[in-house]
Design an enzyme around this catalytic site. Structure first.
Site: not given
Ligand SMILES: NC(=O)C1=CN([C@@H]2O[C@H](COP(=O)(O)OP(=O)(O)OC[C@H]3O[C@@H](n4cnc5c(N)ncnc54)[C@H](O)[C@@H]3O)[C@@H](O)[C@H]2O)C=CC1
Ligand SMILES: O=C(O)C(=O)COP(=O)(O)O
Length: 602
Positions: A290, A319, A338
């Site tokens: 993010r 965004e 994104h």
């Molecule tokens: N750019 C995009 O389109 C996408 C972005 N994302 C972002 O990626 C993030 C992670 O997704 P997932 O891996 O599926 O979630 P997840 O919940 O599996 O992993 C997040 C990890 O971050 C850790 N965490 C929490 N606070 C922390 C800190 N202060 N320092 C280090 N680690 C910390 C948690 O313990 C957890 O293991 C989502 O929250 C979302 O914001 C996810 C999917 C797509």
């Molecule tokens: O799954 C997430 O956290 C994402 O950032 C993906 O975002 P989107 O559904 O592509 O707007």
């Protein structure tokens, strides 16, 4: 939970066949309408199961899809609900539409603010986030409004990880800049000399689903991978050859940093001027998490000073970012709009995952991906099912015994069980007792999502106590007792020797029973409604009351008399299928031996 020593219980079953003997723990009990339970295991992630609430929907529900969702997910929704696909709504338009919707599905582009929940007028029961990050949903407001929030946590993991790797490699080799240069008619081979990935140290910040997939892929590229995540299990990291290290160690050792933590108050601007200063000069940063986890002004400065050699960013604090954003326009920055989750495959998967979760939640099934409700494993839920019903009914009975009702502030719940406290999850039971206590005296809709909040808001303090029983812990619970302190009762016999209104119950053959009122032991199944009478114990009382009810065509399901001693005071509990008329209740009250009585709706 000591029983009154001299009390005795006499139970009269109307007929041995009045209840289906095959109805057992495993059969489908009619749970209260707002808490219908279906314990079917879900396809994925079965450890994260939670009981949610159905909206008590009789007509077809309406689902507002506010951002583009894959076709397969839309079709699933259409089989169950009226689907309104309205994209690019302004905040005002969303607030206007939401009062007509039972569920809302969004991606990252829609802010589901407190105003949205307030504007829904209580109709909105589920918000589905078709993706992972829920930082665009006001979870506190959702919880306060009893609205469940579910997300789709698994279907876009690989897409996000692949995009992270794509940005990492593209940044290291200046792909985007070189492409723009070639398209502008230039051939600048010396300008776009890159750096190699092999042998370099990558720090993965946030070792969750995406972070660990990035780590796995980076290992395949020959990188040395370290990770920082305060909550990640070390063995998971070890299994893919990654060292978990402190925050400072990660950022100071890394040649590349890839961000994969959620945006929360504690990760907001976690990369800032101070932390950039601790990094190796020339570090390169990838962000597909993010935008808000980086202080963007500080990043611009770090890029200008050369502390950060390059950044590849998929996400931004605002965004889309401003047209003149210094960060986006920076020549050392590679930017994408994104796109992390934007593959055909991920979008189909996310759409199905969220449609299933939303439809399931609207049906009152278990939501495997609830974000703002306690998660109760399916097997625990199956066991607790009849106790869940018992808990609500005891709450309902107890509050109806209070003179005035609304003065209830202090409630103590005692669970007598042979299970060790760690083996008995009482959150669900507490929520149901809260529901039972609050709903009969207010118009508030209480469910697992908002029970604790609602209790707190009304100044209702519910304390819980466990009594560890000897014996086999096969059944999760023996007795649940609900006590309301500092109130008067409209049925004086419900006040125990210690001065509180007290009711207790247990589950027999899968059916909840009331087993204690005040100091009197009774035994009446908690079905239909109940009449409680205090009388002088004497022959013919059951017949007298029974015949009045019979004459008024009120069907008695169960009768039970609890007495202190023969011919002394007794409490008679009568289960009735129909609500007796006022005149019927008056006739019962006029029986000379009856000292007080109360009619309680379950
Ligand atoms: N750019 C995009 O389109 C996408 C972005 N994302 C972002 O990626 C993030 C992670 O997704 P997932 O891996 O599926 O979630 P997840 O919940 O599996 O992993 C997040 C990890 O971050 C850790 N965490 C929490 N606070 C922390 C800190 N202060 N320092 C280090 N680690 C910390 C948690 O313990 C957890 O293991 C989502 O929250 C979302 O914001 C996810 C999917 C797509
Ligand atoms: O799954 C997430 O956290 C994402 O950032 C993906 O975002 P989107 O559904 O592509 O707007």
């Amino acid at each position: 939970m000591a029983a009154t020593s001299a009390s005795q219980t006499a139970t009269l079953h109307k007929s041995s066949s009045f209840r289906n003997p095959s109805l057992s723990l495993s059969s489908k009990l009619p749970l209260p309408s707002l808490f219908r339970v279906n314990v079917t295991q879900r396809r994925r992630d079965t450890k994260r199961l939670v009981l949610v609430v159905s909206a008590g929907l009789d007509a077809k529900p309406t689902v507002l899809v506010a951002e583009k969702l894959g076709e397969a997910g839309l079709n699933l929704l259409k089989d169950f609900a009226n689907v309104d696909c309205s994209y690019n709504l302004s905040p005002e338009e969303l607030c206007t539409k939401i009062s007509l919707c039972d569920a809302l599905i969004v991606r990252s582009g829609t802010k589901v603010s407190r105003e949205v929940f307030e504007s829904s007028g209580g109709r909105l029961k589920v918000v589905g986030r078709a993706g992972v990050g829920i930082d665009n949903v006001d979870l506190a407001a959702a919880t306060e409004h009893g609205c469940l929030v579910v997300n789709a946590p698994t279907a876009n993991t690989v897409a996000a990880a692949e995009h992270g790797i794509a940005l990492l490699a593209a940044m290291a080799r200046n792909v985007a800049q070189a492409d723009a240069s070639v398209k502008a008619g230039k051939w600048q081979r010396n300008k776009y000399v890159g750096v190699s990935l092999v042998g370099k140290t990558l720090a993965v910040m946030g070792f969750g689903k995406v972070g660990s997939e990035v780590a796995r892929r980076a290992k395949g590229l020959g990188m040395h991978v370290i990770a920082h995540d305060p909550y990640a299990p070390a063995d998971r990291a070890r299994a893919i050859g990654v060292d978990l290290v402190s925050f400072d160690e990660a950022i100071s050792k890394a040649d590349f940093i890839s961000l994969h933590m959620p945006l929360t108050p504690s990760t907001n601007k976690i990369l800032n001027e101070e932390t950039f200063a601790k990094m190796k000069k020339g570090v390169r940063i990838v962000n597909v998490a993010r935008g808000g986890v980086i202080d963007e002004d500080a990043l611009v400065k770090a890029l200008d000073s050369g502390i950060v050699a390059q950044a590849a960013l998929d996400v931004f604090t605002v965004e889309p970012p401003a047209q003149d954003s210094k960060l986006v326009r920076h020549e050392k920055v590679t930017a994408t709009p994104h796109l992390g989750a934007s593959t055909m495959e991920a979008q189909e998967g996310v759409a199905i995952e969220i449609a299933e979760a939303v439809v399931g939640a609207l049906r009152g099934e278990l939501a495997a991906t609830a974000v703002n409700a306690p998660m109760v494993p399916a097997e625990v839920l199956t066991e607790l099912k009849p106790f869940v019903e018992l808990a609500e009914k005891l709450g309902r009975l107890a509050v109806q015994l209070v003179a005035g009702g609304s003065g209830v502030k202090t409630v103590k719940v005692t669970y007598a069980s042979a299970r060790a406290p760690d083996d008995l999850d009482t959150r669900l039971l507490r929520a149901m007792i809260t529901k039972g206590l609050i709903e009969p005296i207010s118009s508030v809709f209480v469910n697992l999502v908002n029970a604790d909040f609602t209790a707190k808001q009304r100044g209702l303090r519910i304390s819980e106590e466990r009594i560890l029983l000897d014996g086999s812990p096969e059944s999760p619970l023996d007795v649940i007792e609900v006590q309301i302190a500092n109130v008067e009762s409209k049925f004086a016999s419900a006040i125990s020797e210690s001065g509180e209104i007290k009711v207790a119950g247990r589950v027999k053959d899968g059916i909840p029973h009331l087993t204690k009122v005040g100091s009197f032991e009774v035994d009446v199944s908690l079905e239909g409604s109940i009449i409680l009478c205090r009388q002088v114990d004497q022959p013919g009382m059951i017949g007298n009351v029974g015949s009045i009810l019979g004459e008024e065509n009120v069907n008695v399901s169960f009768m039970s008399v609890g007495r202190i001693a023969p011919r002394k005071q007794a409490v008679m509990a009568i289960g009735v299928d129909e609500q007796p008329s006022k005149s019927c209740l008056k006739r019962i009250g006029e029986i000379p031996a009856i000292e007080e009585f109360v009619f309680l709706k379950l």
